[in-house]
Motif scaffolding. Structure first.
Motif, PDB file in Angstrom:
ATOM      1  N   SER A  15       2.476 -24.153 -16.815  1.00 46.46           N
ATOM      2  CA  SER A  15       1.388 -23.466 -16.114  1.00 46.46           C
ATOM      3  C   SER A  15       1.576 -21.961 -16.053  1.00 46.46           C
ATOM      4  O   SER A  15       0.616 -21.206 -16.214  1.00 46.46           O
ATOM      5  N   VAL A  16       2.811 -21.518 -15.756  1.00 49.72           N
ATOM      6  CA  VAL A  16       2.992 -20.070 -15.589  1.00 49.72           C
ATOM      7  C   VAL A  16       2.736 -19.332 -16.903  1.00 49.72           C
ATOM      8  O   VAL A  16       2.229 -18.213 -16.913  1.00 49.72           O
ATOM      9  N   VAL A  17       3.042 -19.985 -18.012  1.00 50.20           N
ATOM     10  CA  VAL A  17       2.813 -19.356 -19.324  1.00 50.20           C
ATOM     11  C   VAL A  17       1.314 -19.343 -19.626  1.00 50.20           C
ATOM     12  O   VAL A  17       0.734 -18.302 -19.968  1.00 50.20           O
ATOM     13  N   MET A  38       8.493 -22.164 -27.444  1.00 52.99           N
ATOM     14  CA  MET A  38       9.355 -23.349 -27.525  1.00 52.99           C
ATOM     15  C   MET A  38       9.161 -24.178 -26.263  1.00 52.99           C
ATOM     16  O   MET A  38       9.049 -23.643 -25.165  1.00 52.99           O
ATOM     17  N   ASP A  39       9.114 -25.498 -26.432  1.00 52.70           N
ATOM     18  CA  ASP A  39       9.072 -26.395 -25.272  1.00 52.70           C
ATOM     19  C   ASP A  39       9.695 -27.719 -25.704  1.00 52.70           C
ATOM     20  O   ASP A  39       9.535 -28.120 -26.865  1.00 52.70           O
ATOM     21  N   VAL A  40      10.390 -28.393 -24.772  1.00 57.37           N
ATOM     22  CA  VAL A  40      10.918 -29.715 -25.124  1.00 57.37           C
ATOM     23  C   VAL A  40       9.772 -30.685 -25.411  1.00 57.37           C
ATOM     24  O   VAL A  40       9.973 -31.677 -26.111  1.00 57.37           O
ATOM     25  N   GLU A  99      11.829 -16.036 -15.394  1.00 53.70           N
ATOM     26  CA  GLU A  99      10.990 -16.377 -14.246  1.00 53.70           C
ATOM     27  C   GLU A  99      11.866 -16.610 -13.015  1.00 53.70           C
ATOM     28  O   GLU A  99      13.055 -16.877 -13.117  1.00 53.70           O
ATOM     29  N   LYS A 100      11.253 -16.473 -11.862  1.00 52.51           N
ATOM     30  CA  LYS A 100      11.974 -16.729 -10.623  1.00 52.51           C
ATOM     31  C   LYS A 100      12.096 -18.243 -10.413  1.00 52.51           C
ATOM     32  O   LYS A 100      11.227 -18.973 -10.915  1.00 52.51           O
ATOM     33  N   PRO A 101      13.103 -18.761  -9.729  1.00 50.98           N
ATOM     34  CA  PRO A 101      14.287 -18.041  -9.290  1.00 50.98           C
ATOM     35  C   PRO A 101      15.206 -17.762 -10.478  1.00 50.98           C
ATOM     36  O   PRO A 101      15.241 -18.528 -11.439  1.00 50.98           O
ATOM     37  N   ALA A 174      -0.398 -30.412 -17.340  1.00 47.44           N
ATOM     38  CA  ALA A 174      -0.203 -29.904 -15.973  1.00 47.44           C
ATOM     39  C   ALA A 174       0.814 -30.768 -15.232  1.00 47.44           C
ATOM     40  O   ALA A 174       0.825 -31.986 -15.391  1.00 47.44           O
ATOM     41  N   SER A 175       1.679 -30.120 -14.433  1.00 42.08           N
ATOM     42  CA  SER A 175       2.667 -30.877 -13.655  1.00 42.08           C
ATOM     43  C   SER A 175       2.015 -31.387 -12.380  1.00 42.08           C
ATOM     44  O   SER A 175       1.276 -30.648 -11.738  1.00 42.08           O
ATOM     45  N   PRO A 176       2.309 -32.631 -11.994  1.00 40.34           N
ATOM     46  CA  PRO A 176       1.701 -33.149 -10.769  1.00 40.34           C
ATOM     47  C   PRO A 176       2.268 -32.448  -9.537  1.00 40.34           C
ATOM     48  O   PRO A 176       3.397 -31.962  -9.562  1.00 40.34           O
ATOM     49  N   GLY A 300       1.174  -7.068 -10.461  1.00 42.16           N
ATOM     50  CA  GLY A 300       2.630  -7.055 -10.639  1.00 42.16           C
ATOM     51  C   GLY A 300       3.068  -7.672 -11.960  1.00 42.16           C
ATOM     52  O   GLY A 300       4.054  -7.239 -12.556  1.00 42.16           O
ATOM     53  N   TYR A 301       2.337  -8.690 -12.425  1.00 40.01           N
ATOM     54  CA  TYR A 301       2.719  -9.316 -13.716  1.00 40.01           C
ATOM     55  C   TYR A 301       2.560  -8.315 -14.862  1.00 40.01           C
ATOM     56  O   TYR A 301       3.390  -8.232 -15.753  1.00 40.01           O
ATOM     57  N   GLU A 302       1.443  -7.584 -14.820  1.00 44.41           N
ATOM     58  CA  GLU A 302       1.221  -6.633 -15.920  1.00 44.41           C
ATOM     59  C   GLU A 302       2.257  -5.510 -15.852  1.00 44.41           C
ATOM     60  O   GLU A 302       2.829  -5.111 -16.880  1.00 44.41           O
TER      61      GLU A 302
HETATM   62  N1  LIG Z   1       6.117 -15.779 -10.996  1.00 47.01           N
HETATM   63  C1  LIG Z   1       5.202 -16.691 -10.715  1.00 47.01           C
HETATM   64  O1  LIG Z   1       4.154 -16.391 -10.138  1.00 47.01           O
HETATM   65  C2  LIG Z   1       5.424 -18.115 -11.111  1.00 47.01           C
HETATM   66  C3  LIG Z   1       4.361 -19.041 -11.008  1.00 47.01           C
HETATM   67  C4  LIG Z   1       4.596 -20.348 -11.411  1.00 47.01           C
HETATM   68  C5  LIG Z   1       5.846 -20.727 -11.888  1.00 47.01           C
HETATM   69  N2  LIG Z   1       6.859 -19.793 -11.956  1.00 47.01           N
HETATM   70  C6  LIG Z   1       8.185 -20.184 -12.465  1.00 47.01           C
HETATM   71  O2  LIG Z   1       8.069 -20.465 -13.861  1.00 47.01           O
HETATM   72  C7  LIG Z   1       8.892 -21.567 -14.227  1.00 47.01           C
HETATM   73  C8  LIG Z   1       8.027 -22.622 -14.905  1.00 47.01           C
HETATM   74  O3  LIG Z   1       7.022 -23.028 -13.969  1.00 47.01           O
HETATM   75  P1  LIG Z   1       5.687 -23.769 -14.439  1.00 47.01           P
HETATM   76  O4  LIG Z   1       4.796 -23.777 -13.253  1.00 47.01           O
HETATM   77  O5  LIG Z   1       5.186 -23.230 -15.712  1.00 47.01           O
HETATM   78  O6  LIG Z   1       6.260 -25.243 -14.664  1.00 47.01           O
HETATM   79  P2  LIG Z   1       5.601 -26.420 -15.497  1.00 47.01           P
HETATM   80  O7  LIG Z   1       6.250 -27.646 -14.992  1.00 47.01           O
HETATM   81  O8  LIG Z   1       4.114 -26.313 -15.490  1.00 47.01           O
HETATM   82  O9  LIG Z   1       6.090 -26.119 -16.996  1.00 47.01           O
HETATM   83  C9  LIG Z   1       7.408 -26.166 -17.386  1.00 47.01           C
HETATM   84  C10 LIG Z   1       7.455 -26.392 -18.889  1.00 47.01           C
HETATM   85  O10 LIG Z   1       8.818 -26.328 -19.299  1.00 47.01           O
HETATM   86  C11 LIG Z   1       9.053 -27.393 -20.205  1.00 47.01           C
HETATM   87  N3  LIG Z   1      10.471 -27.723 -20.179  1.00 47.01           N
HETATM   88  C12 LIG Z   1      11.146 -28.625 -19.411  1.00 47.01           C
HETATM   89  N4  LIG Z   1      12.451 -28.602 -19.702  1.00 47.01           N
HETATM   90  C13 LIG Z   1      12.614 -27.674 -20.679  1.00 47.01           C
HETATM   91  C14 LIG Z   1      13.729 -27.210 -21.410  1.00 47.01           C
HETATM   92  N5  LIG Z   1      14.959 -27.685 -21.176  1.00 47.01           N
HETATM   93  N6  LIG Z   1      13.535 -26.283 -22.359  1.00 47.01           N
HETATM   94  C15 LIG Z   1      12.289 -25.788 -22.602  1.00 47.01           C
HETATM   95  N7  LIG Z   1      11.194 -26.183 -21.938  1.00 47.01           N
HETATM   96  C16 LIG Z   1      11.355 -27.116 -20.994  1.00 47.01           C
HETATM   97  C17 LIG Z   1       8.160 -28.524 -19.726  1.00 47.01           C
HETATM   98  O11 LIG Z   1       7.914 -29.454 -20.778  1.00 47.01           O
HETATM   99  C18 LIG Z   1       6.903 -27.764 -19.296  1.00 47.01           C
HETATM  100  O12 LIG Z   1       5.993 -27.606 -20.360  1.00 47.01           O
HETATM  101  C19 LIG Z   1       9.561 -22.054 -12.942  1.00 47.01           C
HETATM  102  O13 LIG Z   1      10.866 -21.542 -12.854  1.00 47.01           O
HETATM  103  C20 LIG Z   1       8.700 -21.455 -11.835  1.00 47.01           C
HETATM  104  O14 LIG Z   1       9.441 -21.140 -10.661  1.00 47.01           O
HETATM  105  C21 LIG Z   1       6.650 -18.508 -11.591  1.00 47.01           C
END
Ligand SMILES: NC(=O)c1ccc[n+]([C@@H]2O[C@H](COP(=O)([O-])OP(=O)(O)OC[C@H]3O[C@@H](n4cnc5c(N)ncnc54)[C@H](O)[C@@H]3O)[C@@H](O)[C@H]2O)c1
Length: 354
Positions: A15-17, A38-40, A99-101, A174-176, A300-302
């Protein structure tokens, strides 16, 4: 590196990406090009990479061996941040946006910092409000107000992320929303720890910068706010720090940071993460006068990504030190664990009085 476009490799495609980093990178125009995602979950990587014309894989090594990747964004789940940052440092990547943390333990964070020190990799942690123009304005204009503040408050009250995720993009995979078990003191302690490290951590660099003596803070109260929230009050001498995080399905989002002294105050209101609505707004008050920052188009992201570009192009450009990144995490973990301990103890007291 001069004015060439900076190649980005992204680990994780969740989601964050999809909802935050890709739209932000698009707003940065020619500055960046996403080269590899890259993603698993290879299907997710392919689907998301396809949106931006990047290559996709299920292998960190493959991403790190790409000659045109200059910057790596670590956007995997928390537990993998340390492995991925360390691998990027060892591969000689010049700048990593993690990304945080930053990590899930202080020991991991120290190891990451040592590895970055050895390789010369610059690390930026994606606590976006530390880069927000409203925070920069507040620090610039507040003078000693931040140091004199006796009440410091970080309050994050939001609808669940999935609402914004679905408004901002069509999220592949999307993650539940996680199940929440708060039936035992142990479960409540785990809940508050996870929430502070997941949500509260966003503004920890702001809170900590106002609190150089954070190790002296004591937890005065810790409460679970249903569903999925927390309220923690910390005290040190005359200072009170309040950290609130709460999700709800109704009402307006409110994301605020406030520092209040007897005769002056700083107040910042931020937009929710997935809403590309520009920076926060800030008000610095002294007695009857107020200086107002009405917000700017860049959030802040930009600013965080533009700082990454500056670090790539100018290796001597100052950035938040590795020691600060470790201390931010140490502060967050310390507060989270002590809040958890407070809840465990409160549970034990409840139990013994029955
Ligand atoms: N700064 C922000 O505003 C913000 C917002 C949301 C999330 N985040 C951070 O971003 C990170 C990801 O969050 P998200 O919401 O995108 O989570 P998400 O669960 O939506 O996505 C995580 C992705 O990582 C993949 N993944 C799992 N294990 C992996 C591995 N070993 N190698 C590569 N990919 C792997 C999953 O398949 C999934 O596609 C977290 O650390 C979260 O804290 C930051």
């Amino acid at each position: 590196m001069n004015n060439q476009t900076i190649g980005v490799g992204i680990i994780g495609s969740g989601s964050v990406v999809q909802g935050i980093h890709l739209p932000t990178l698009a707003r940065c125009g020619e500055e960046f090009a996403v080269r590899h995602i890259m993603d698993v979950d290879l299907d997710a990587a392919r689907s998301v990479a396809g949106r931006v014309g990047a290559r996709a894989s299920g292998s960190v090594d493959e991403l790190l061996s790409e000659p045109d990747v200059d910057v790596v964004a670590v956007c995997s789940p928390h537990a993998f941040h340390s492995d991925h940052v360390i691998a990027a440092c060892r591969a000689g990547v010049s700048v990593v946006l993690c990304e945080k943390p930053f990590a899930t333990t202080v020991a991991q964070a120290r190891e990451m910092a040592q590895e970055a020190e050895r390789s010369g990799t610059r690390i930026v942690v994606g606590a976006m409000h530390a880069f927000d123009p409203a925070w920069a304005f507040s620090r610039d204009r507040a003078g000693d107000v931040l140091d004199r503040a006796t009440v410091i408050r970080s309050s994050i009250v939001l609808p669940f992320n999935d609402r914004y995720e679905s408004w901002s993009t069509e999220v592949a995979q999307a993650s539940p929303v996680p199940e929440r078990d708060v039936s035992t003191p142990e479960a409540r302690a785990a809940q508050i720890t996870a929430r502070i490290l997941g949500l509260g951590i966003h503004d920890i660099p702001l809170v900590r910068s106002v609190l150089p003596d954070w190790r002296e803070l004591e937890v005065a109260s810790a409460t679970i706010l249903a569903p999925l929230g927390y309220a923690v009050t910390l005290r040190s001498g005359r200072r009170v720090v309040q950290l609130i995080g709460s999700f709800r399905d109704h009402g307006e989002p409110e994301w605020e940071f406030e520092a209040v002294a007897s005769d002056a105050s700083v107040h910042i209101a931020f937009a929710p993460s997935y809403v590309q609505a520009g920076s926060g707004t800030a008000t610095v008050r002294r007695g009857a006068t107020a200086e107002i920052f009405a917000g700017s188009a860049r959030n802040g992201y930009e600013e965080e990504w533009r700082h990454v570009a500056d670090l790539v192009r100018e290796p001597r450009m100052p950035t938040r030190s590795l020691a600060d990144l470790v201390d931010d995490l140490a502060f967050a973990i310390d507060v989270a664990e002590r809040a958890g301990e407070h809840l465990r103890h409160a549970g034990a007291t409840e139990g013994s009085s029955r």
